[in-house]
Design a protein around this motif. Structure first.
Motif, PDB file in Angstrom:
ATOM      1  N   ALA A  79     -63.219 -45.736  -2.825  1.00 54.41           N
ATOM      2  CA  ALA A  79     -62.923 -46.659  -1.517  1.00 54.41           C
ATOM      3  C   ALA A  79     -62.904 -47.962  -1.704  1.00 54.41           C
ATOM      4  CB  ALA A  79     -64.249 -46.559  -0.460  1.00 54.41           C
ATOM      5  N   VAL A  80     -63.424 -48.564  -2.767  1.00 55.30           N
ATOM      6  CA  VAL A  80     -63.136 -49.923  -3.133  1.00 55.30           C
ATOM      7  C   VAL A  80     -61.690 -50.166  -3.730  1.00 55.30           C
ATOM      8  CG1 VAL A  80     -63.640 -51.570  -5.040  1.00 55.30           C
ATOM      9  CG2 VAL A  80     -65.585 -50.267  -3.885  1.00 55.30           C
ATOM     10  N   ALA A  81     -61.087 -49.087  -4.519  1.00 54.38           N
ATOM     11  CA  ALA A  81     -59.749 -49.255  -4.757  1.00 54.38           C
ATOM     12  C   ALA A  81     -58.728 -49.233  -3.650  1.00 54.38           C
ATOM     13  CB  ALA A  81     -59.323 -48.002  -5.892  1.00 54.38           C
ATOM     14  N   LEU A  82     -59.147 -48.182  -2.681  1.00 55.61           N
ATOM     15  CA  LEU A  82     -58.431 -48.099  -1.635  1.00 55.61           C
ATOM     16  C   LEU A  82     -58.228 -49.371  -0.671  1.00 55.61           C
ATOM     17  CD1 LEU A  82     -56.449 -46.352   0.194  1.00 55.61           C
ATOM     18  CD2 LEU A  82     -58.345 -45.404   1.331  1.00 55.61           C
ATOM     19  N   LEU A  83     -59.520 -49.918  -0.671  1.00 53.52           N
ATOM     20  CA  LEU A  83     -59.714 -51.230   0.144  1.00 53.52           C
ATOM     21  C   LEU A  83     -58.939 -52.367  -0.502  1.00 53.52           C
ATOM     22  CD1 LEU A  83     -63.210 -51.407   0.978  1.00 53.52           C
ATOM     23  CD2 LEU A  83     -61.455 -51.465   2.537  1.00 53.52           C
ATOM     24  N   ALA A  84     -58.906 -52.452  -1.870  1.00 55.40           N
ATOM     25  CA  ALA A  84     -58.022 -53.303  -2.484  1.00 55.40           C
ATOM     26  C   ALA A  84     -56.473 -53.147  -2.399  1.00 55.40           C
ATOM     27  CB  ALA A  84     -58.450 -53.182  -4.237  1.00 55.40           C
ATOM     28  N   ALA A  85     -56.142 -51.900  -2.201  1.00 53.96           N
ATOM     29  CA  ALA A  85     -54.779 -51.631  -2.015  1.00 53.96           C
ATOM     30  C   ALA A  85     -54.186 -51.794  -0.562  1.00 53.96           C
ATOM     31  CB  ALA A  85     -54.374 -50.273  -2.636  1.00 53.96           C
ATOM     32  N   TRP A  86     -55.245 -51.599   0.318  1.00 53.29           N
ATOM     33  CA  TRP A  86     -54.887 -51.690   1.737  1.00 53.29           C
ATOM     34  C   TRP A  86     -54.348 -53.348   2.316  1.00 53.29           C
ATOM     35  CZ3 TRP A  86     -56.261 -47.191   4.501  1.00 53.29           C
ATOM     36  CH2 TRP A  86     -56.184 -47.540   5.951  1.00 53.29           C
ATOM     37  N   PRO A  87     -53.104 -53.094   3.002  1.00 58.64           N
ATOM     38  CA  PRO A  87     -52.515 -54.495   3.579  1.00 58.64           C
ATOM     39  C   PRO A  87     -53.173 -55.418   4.317  1.00 58.64           C
ATOM     40  CG  PRO A  87     -51.721 -52.429   4.732  1.00 58.64           C
ATOM     41  CD  PRO A  87     -52.636 -51.878   3.554  1.00 58.64           C
ATOM     42  N   ALA A  88     -52.929 -56.548   4.134  1.00 62.33           N
ATOM     43  CA  ALA A  88     -53.704 -57.504   5.211  1.00 62.33           C
ATOM     44  C   ALA A  88     -53.201 -57.055   6.725  1.00 62.33           C
ATOM     45  CB  ALA A  88     -53.308 -58.795   4.965  1.00 62.33           C
ATOM     46  N   PRO A  89     -54.101 -57.351   7.391  1.00 62.13           N
ATOM     47  CA  PRO A  89     -54.098 -56.986   9.141  1.00 62.13           C
ATOM     48  C   PRO A  89     -52.989 -58.026   9.600  1.00 62.13           C
ATOM     49  CG  PRO A  89     -56.102 -57.966   8.701  1.00 62.13           C
ATOM     50  CD  PRO A  89     -55.509 -57.801   7.408  1.00 62.13           C
ATOM     51  N   GLY A  90     -51.986 -57.564  10.325  1.00 60.10           N
ATOM     52  CA  GLY A  90     -51.191 -58.397  11.080  1.00 60.10           C
ATOM     53  C   GLY A  90     -52.103 -59.442  12.326  1.00 60.10           C
ATOM     54  N   GLU A  91     -51.251 -59.929  13.269  1.00 63.60           N
ATOM     55  CA  GLU A  91     -51.839 -60.853  14.279  1.00 63.60           C
ATOM     56  C   GLU A  91     -52.358 -59.641  15.504  1.00 63.60           C
ATOM     57  OE1 GLU A  91     -49.172 -63.152  16.403  1.00 63.60           O
ATOM     58  OE2 GLU A  91     -48.799 -64.227  14.560  1.00 63.60           O
ATOM     59  N   ASP A  92     -51.907 -58.576  15.347  1.00 60.70           N
ATOM     60  CA  ASP A  92     -52.293 -57.291  16.172  1.00 60.70           C
ATOM     61  C   ASP A  92     -52.559 -56.092  15.330  1.00 60.70           C
ATOM     62  OD1 ASP A  92     -53.353 -56.000  18.581  1.00 60.70           O
ATOM     63  OD2 ASP A  92     -51.517 -55.555  19.252  1.00 60.70           O
ATOM     64  N   PRO A  93     -53.609 -56.017  14.535  1.00 55.90           N
ATOM     65  CA  PRO A  93     -53.669 -54.745  13.634  1.00 55.90           C
ATOM     66  C   PRO A  93     -53.783 -53.401  14.366  1.00 55.90           C
ATOM     67  CG  PRO A  93     -55.436 -56.025  13.792  1.00 55.90           C
ATOM     68  CD  PRO A  93     -54.778 -56.872  14.544  1.00 55.90           C
ATOM     69  N   ALA A  94     -53.103 -52.348  13.714  1.00 53.45           N
ATOM     70  CA  ALA A  94     -53.448 -51.046  14.416  1.00 53.45           C
ATOM     71  C   ALA A  94     -54.640 -50.687  14.244  1.00 53.45           C
ATOM     72  CB  ALA A  94     -52.464 -50.166  13.724  1.00 53.45           C
ATOM     73  N   ARG A  95     -55.261 -49.549  15.071  1.00 54.60           N
ATOM     74  CA  ARG A  95     -56.499 -49.143  14.792  1.00 54.60           C
ATOM     75  C   ARG A  95     -56.485 -48.132  13.907  1.00 54.60           C
ATOM     76  NH1 ARG A  95     -61.532 -49.244  17.510  1.00 54.60           N
ATOM     77  NH2 ARG A  95     -60.586 -50.748  18.886  1.00 54.60           N
ATOM     78  N   VAL A  96     -57.447 -48.142  12.962  1.00 59.18           N
ATOM     79  CA  VAL A  96     -57.686 -47.141  12.166  1.00 59.18           C
ATOM     80  C   VAL A  96     -58.776 -46.030  12.226  1.00 59.18           C
ATOM     81  CG1 VAL A  96     -58.361 -46.953   9.132  1.00 59.18           C
ATOM     82  CG2 VAL A  96     -57.372 -48.897  10.260  1.00 59.18           C
ATOM     83  N   LEU A  97     -58.432 -44.757  11.804  1.00 56.13           N
ATOM     84  CA  LEU A  97     -59.253 -43.748  11.980  1.00 56.13           C
ATOM     85  C   LEU A  97     -59.843 -43.368  10.793  1.00 56.13           C
ATOM     86  CD1 LEU A  97     -60.544 -41.466  13.865  1.00 56.13           C
ATOM     87  CD2 LEU A  97     -58.410 -40.180  13.510  1.00 56.13           C
TER      88      LEU A  97
END
Length: 315
Positions: A138-156
């Motif tokens: 999960a730590v590696a996936l978080l590191a690769a996750w893009p930064a949120p924009g102004e109106d970030p999409a919801r994550v399931l």
């Protein structure tokens, strides 16, 4: 046609592998070919499949079904899957709602915590947009996750009931709106057969592979502490930590959280033990200089069995 020693030779003859002749306990069962079993065969080992865990659907699938319906109407922009064990359950519940998982995730960005989870998704026809390189965690996936924009999409986040909150807390802290839904439960496997228990107690099982904290705990509950001659090899650091907390010895931890990586770690530990025995020295463990190998944090158990149709991504 015979070989140089007069024994029959075939086109399929192969040299003995690094685990030749060793019996290795595999703590899970799969419906199809198991890459871990295949990797052990390739290394010359005799796999002994003893399901210490199995995954089953949640008691009440209503929340999961609601999440899948929300996917259908475009409520989520991302789905992050942190275990291959979630995939068959998602497939089954999608079919119950009259869809395929691939159709529900069409147009949604999909992240997988590692290669085993990504492979399970692709086999279900799902396009995978994000897989971290290197370690599966999960730590590696978080590191690769893009930064949120102004109106970030919801994550399931479709998680198991024993999953750590790392992913959800990490995404929330970075500004992503997150919904967690319990997708499967991890429960003990069936009681081992008497002959398995007898062989284990007699030291006839040369090594045990552990692919999650649950497999470590259930090994003790279902078979007891391993005899002194049995090597214990863990898929990653968190599994190793759970094993030690339970009082188990840990002789090796995989550098690479894949079936091949786990088998390679076991082969190193087996070679180190053989060398130590030849020299009359104590058997090294993963914490000793002779056998230390930095390991990745665990992905959750991969490809656990589907009970009633449901970790190690345990390997």
């Amino acid at each position: 046609m015979t070989g140089a020693d007069g024994t029959p030779a075939t086109a399929h003859a192969r040299p003995a592998g690094p685990l030749s002749g060793r019996t290795v306990l595999v703590p899970r069962a799969t419906e199809g070919p198991d890459p871990l079993v295949i990797a052990l065969h390739a290394a010359g080992a005799r796999p002994l499949v003893v399901p210490l865990i199995q995954t089953v659907p949640p008691y009440d699938p209503t929340e999961l079904d609601d999440a899948l319906l929300a996917l259908e109407v475009g409520y989520y922009g991302w789905v992050a899957v942190t275990s291959a064990a979630a995939v068959p359950v998602l497939e089954d519940r999608a079919e119950e709602t009259g869809h395929t998982l691939a159709a529900l995730l069409d147009g949604v960005r999909v992240a997988a915590v590692g290669g085993s989870t990504a492979r399970a998704l692709r086999e279900a026809g799902v396009r995978v947009d994000l897989v971290p390189t290197g370690r599966s965690s999960a730590v590696a996936l978080l590191a690769a996750w893009p930064a949120p924009g102004e109106d970030p999409a919801r994550v399931l986040l479709p998680l198991g009931d024993l999953a750590a909150p790392t992913m959800a807390e990490g995404l929330t802290a970075r500004g992503w709106p997150v919904d967690v839904v319990v997708t499967y439960r991890t429960v003990p496997g069936p009681a081992p057969e008497p002959e398995v228990r007898d062989a284990y107690a007699a030291g006839q099982v040369d090594a045990v592979l552990l692919t999650s904290g649950s497999t470590a705990r259930n090994l003790l509950a279902m078979l007891g502490a391993p005899p002194a001659g049995t090597l214990v090899c863990c898929i990653g650091d968190s599994t190793a930590a759970e094993a030690r907390r339970a009082g188990l010895p840990v002789h090796a931890v995989a550098d690479d959280q894949t079936p091949g990586g786990l088998v390679a770690a076991l082969a190193r530990a087996a070679a180190a033990r053989d060398d130590a025995q030849d020299a009359g020295a104590p058997t090294p463990t993963d914490e000793s200089p002779a056998a230390a190998h930095p390991a990745a944090p665990d992905d959750t158990p991969a490809a656990a069995p589907r009970a009633a149709h449901p970790d190690g991504e345990h390997a």
